[in-house]
Design an enzyme around this catalytic site. Sequence first.
Site, PDB file in Angstrom:
ATOM      1  N   ARG A  56       3.282   7.230  -5.885  1.00  0.00           N
ATOM      2  CA  ARG A  56       3.095   6.076  -6.779  1.00  0.00           C
ATOM      3  C   ARG A  56       2.110   6.400  -7.906  1.00  0.00           C
ATOM      4  O   ARG A  56       2.198   5.828  -8.997  1.00  0.00           O
ATOM      5  CB  ARG A  56       2.662   4.835  -5.991  1.00  0.00           C
ATOM      6  CG  ARG A  56       3.739   4.380  -5.000  1.00  0.00           C
ATOM      7  CD  ARG A  56       3.602   2.937  -4.568  1.00  0.00           C
ATOM      8  NE  ARG A  56       4.315   2.725  -3.321  1.00  0.00           N
ATOM      9  CZ  ARG A  56       5.634   2.536  -3.211  1.00  0.00           C
ATOM     10  NH1 ARG A  56       6.400   2.528  -4.282  1.00  0.00           N
ATOM     11  NH2 ARG A  56       6.194   2.367  -2.022  1.00  0.00           N
TER      12      ARG A  56
ATOM     13  N   ARG B  88      13.117   0.218   8.884  1.00  0.00           N
ATOM     14  CA  ARG B  88      13.332  -0.742   9.974  1.00  0.00           C
ATOM     15  C   ARG B  88      14.772  -0.713  10.460  1.00  0.00           C
ATOM     16  O   ARG B  88      15.046  -0.873  11.652  1.00  0.00           O
ATOM     17  CB  ARG B  88      12.930  -2.144   9.499  1.00  0.00           C
ATOM     18  CG  ARG B  88      11.396  -2.284   9.430  1.00  0.00           C
ATOM     19  CD  ARG B  88      10.972  -3.368   8.481  1.00  0.00           C
ATOM     20  NE  ARG B  88       9.535  -3.629   8.488  1.00  0.00           N
ATOM     21  CZ  ARG B  88       8.631  -2.944   7.787  1.00  0.00           C
ATOM     22  NH1 ARG B  88       8.986  -1.927   7.042  1.00  0.00           N
ATOM     23  NH2 ARG B  88       7.345  -3.260   7.854  1.00  0.00           N
TER      24      ARG B  88
ATOM     25  N   ASP C 248       1.566  -2.312  -3.024  1.00  0.00           N
ATOM     26  CA  ASP C 248       2.189  -1.069  -3.504  1.00  0.00           C
ATOM     27  C   ASP C 248       2.353  -1.049  -5.024  1.00  0.00           C
ATOM     28  O   ASP C 248       2.692  -0.012  -5.603  1.00  0.00           O
ATOM     29  CB  ASP C 248       3.558  -0.861  -2.831  1.00  0.00           C
ATOM     30  CG  ASP C 248       3.398  -0.492  -1.356  1.00  0.00           C
ATOM     31  OD1 ASP C 248       2.298  -0.053  -0.962  1.00  0.00           O
ATOM     32  OD2 ASP C 248       4.372  -0.656  -0.598  1.00  0.00           O
TER      33      ASP C 248
ATOM     34  N   ARG D 182      -4.856   9.615   7.513  1.00  0.00           N
ATOM     35  CA  ARG D 182      -4.814   8.158   7.383  1.00  0.00           C
ATOM     36  C   ARG D 182      -5.171   7.471   8.708  1.00  0.00           C
ATOM     37  O   ARG D 182      -4.913   8.017   9.777  1.00  0.00           O
ATOM     38  CB  ARG D 182      -3.423   7.720   6.880  1.00  0.00           C
ATOM     39  CG  ARG D 182      -3.183   8.243   5.470  1.00  0.00           C
ATOM     40  CD  ARG D 182      -1.817   7.894   4.953  1.00  0.00           C
ATOM     41  NE  ARG D 182      -1.642   6.467   4.770  1.00  0.00           N
ATOM     42  CZ  ARG D 182      -0.492   5.910   4.419  1.00  0.00           C
ATOM     43  NH1 ARG D 182       0.590   6.668   4.232  1.00  0.00           N
ATOM     44  NH2 ARG D 182      -0.398   4.618   4.259  1.00  0.00           N
TER      45      ARG D 182
HETATM   46  C1  S3P Z   1       4.723  -1.080   4.456  1.00  0.00           C
HETATM   47  C2  S3P Z   1       3.564  -1.814   4.489  1.00  0.00           C
HETATM   48  C3  S3P Z   1       2.426  -1.584   3.575  1.00  0.00           C
HETATM   49  C4  S3P Z   1       2.852  -0.761   2.376  1.00  0.00           C
HETATM   50  C5  S3P Z   1       3.689   0.422   2.754  1.00  0.00           C
HETATM   51  C6  S3P Z   1       4.947  -0.014   3.476  1.00  0.00           C
HETATM   52  C7  S3P Z   1       5.785  -1.402   5.433  1.00  0.00           C
HETATM   53  O1  S3P Z   1       1.417  -0.886   4.271  1.00  0.00           O
HETATM   54  O2  S3P Z   1       1.724  -0.343   1.639  1.00  0.00           O
HETATM   55  O3  S3P Z   1       4.064   1.146   1.587  1.00  0.00           O
HETATM   56  O4  S3P Z   1       6.931  -0.954   5.242  1.00  0.00           O
HETATM   57  O5  S3P Z   1       5.494  -2.104   6.396  1.00  0.00           O
HETATM   58  P1  S3P Z   1       0.309  -1.654   5.166  1.00  0.00           P
HETATM   59  O6  S3P Z   1       1.034  -2.395   6.195  1.00  0.00           O
HETATM   60  O7  S3P Z   1      -0.539  -0.581   5.761  1.00  0.00           O
HETATM   61  O8  S3P Z   1      -0.438  -2.519   4.201  1.00  0.00           O
END
Ligand code: S3P
Length: 430
Positions: A390, A24, A318, A119
């Site tokens: 992971r 971000r 996660d 995905r």
């Molecule tokens: C993340 C959101 C999660 C997480 C990913 C990182 C993020 O995914 O599993 O490792 O940085 O916004 P989802 O938003 O698809 O649940």
Amino acid sequence: MKIGYATTLKGTVTLPADKSISHRAALLAAIAEGETIVENYAESDDCTSTLRCIASLGAKVERDGSTVKITGRGDEGLVGPSGPLDCGNSGTTMRLLAGILAGQPFTSAMIGDDSLQSRPMKRIVEPLTMMGATIDSSDGHAPLIIHGMTPLHAIGYDMPISSAQVKSCVLLAGLFADGETSVTEYVATRDHTERMLAWFGVNVLERSDGAGTILTVSGPAQLTARDIVVPGDISAAAFFLVAAACLPGSDITMPNVGLNPTRRAIVDLLLGLGVDIQITDEQNNCNEPSGTIRVRGGIGHPYRSLKIHGERTAALIDEIPILAMLGTQLSGGLEVRDASDLRTKESDRISSIVDNLGMMGAFVDEFDDGFAVDLSILSPANIETRGDHRIAMAFAILDLINGGGSTIDYPECVAVSFPNFFEALREVSQ
Ligand code: S3P
């Protein structure tokens, strides 16, 4: 690769920087006016993918190890890339960047590795299309071609799934739309986008309508560059927290760990099992809380049965792979439900967990939306990571606490989030 074993873990672990916050920081700095210096930017492959993408879009990126200076495009706007934007293995890069690209006056393409291209992307294509973007996908998967061109309009979006990536994608697109774009989430997900937008001068209004939380951003919005310090990644800390908890006598300290309330459920869960965890040096940097975590080994209540369902699953999404390992050590066992989204992560994590645990001889059951595992006597096995960082780290920990002897087929995949994981583990193993 063989891991070896440890009877206790002792010492200090320097964690990689938080992956979600690093992504971000780079994306918002790229569209902000001015220069942002990001300290402790994650040196993982995923976060490098994000830097590569924003550089292809005209942001100036100067990197010196974990310090990155980003000169944003602000009012001038991003520029159309000369080729496809390669997001590597990173779903966060692709889904968040899609929101920004939908608001640009040019066409861009996003690609990724085989895992990322398998995905689901329909979850972001749908709301962006509602906002007026035209996106070509391969049956809801990348490569994605985003035809910015048409101006975006603000929408109110009811999120059908719980996903911080989808929420963030829509809010970022909302920065480029005229009017108020709202996202309603029914299950709380990580809020790093909201916090970092506020840091860059754009407030995301939050209100509750009883059933859900409505987040609203007003566009068009101008972000102002501001330096950022990224804390350590609590999802990386989770591997050491569980390992130390399972090895009595262990004593691990992890300085500067992110403790955002939407991410720290792992700490509260372990405290509930009677693990000795202390948090000191609490701070707040750039709207993100952090602190030093010290964990001492031993599970006070191993007979408790652990159920991770509903909102708790979303809060621990996660951490489920490493919690599955913990489940094999609890006489009450562990059940995870409402986790079907785990099937669409870097691998199908439900089957990666269940199959590898099965190969080690664990008592494990698979459900469409989760799994259950009981206290088990385990034997070494050849662990198939399926290229999933992971899964590699979780099974490395399970093997370590179980006396070693397993092999991990593709240990290099940890570079996606924790490049020096195995060195860090070796340093504290005794
Ligand atoms: C993340 C959101 C999660 C997480 C990913 C990182 C993020 O995914 O599993 O490792 O940085 O916004 P989802 O938003 O698809 O649940």
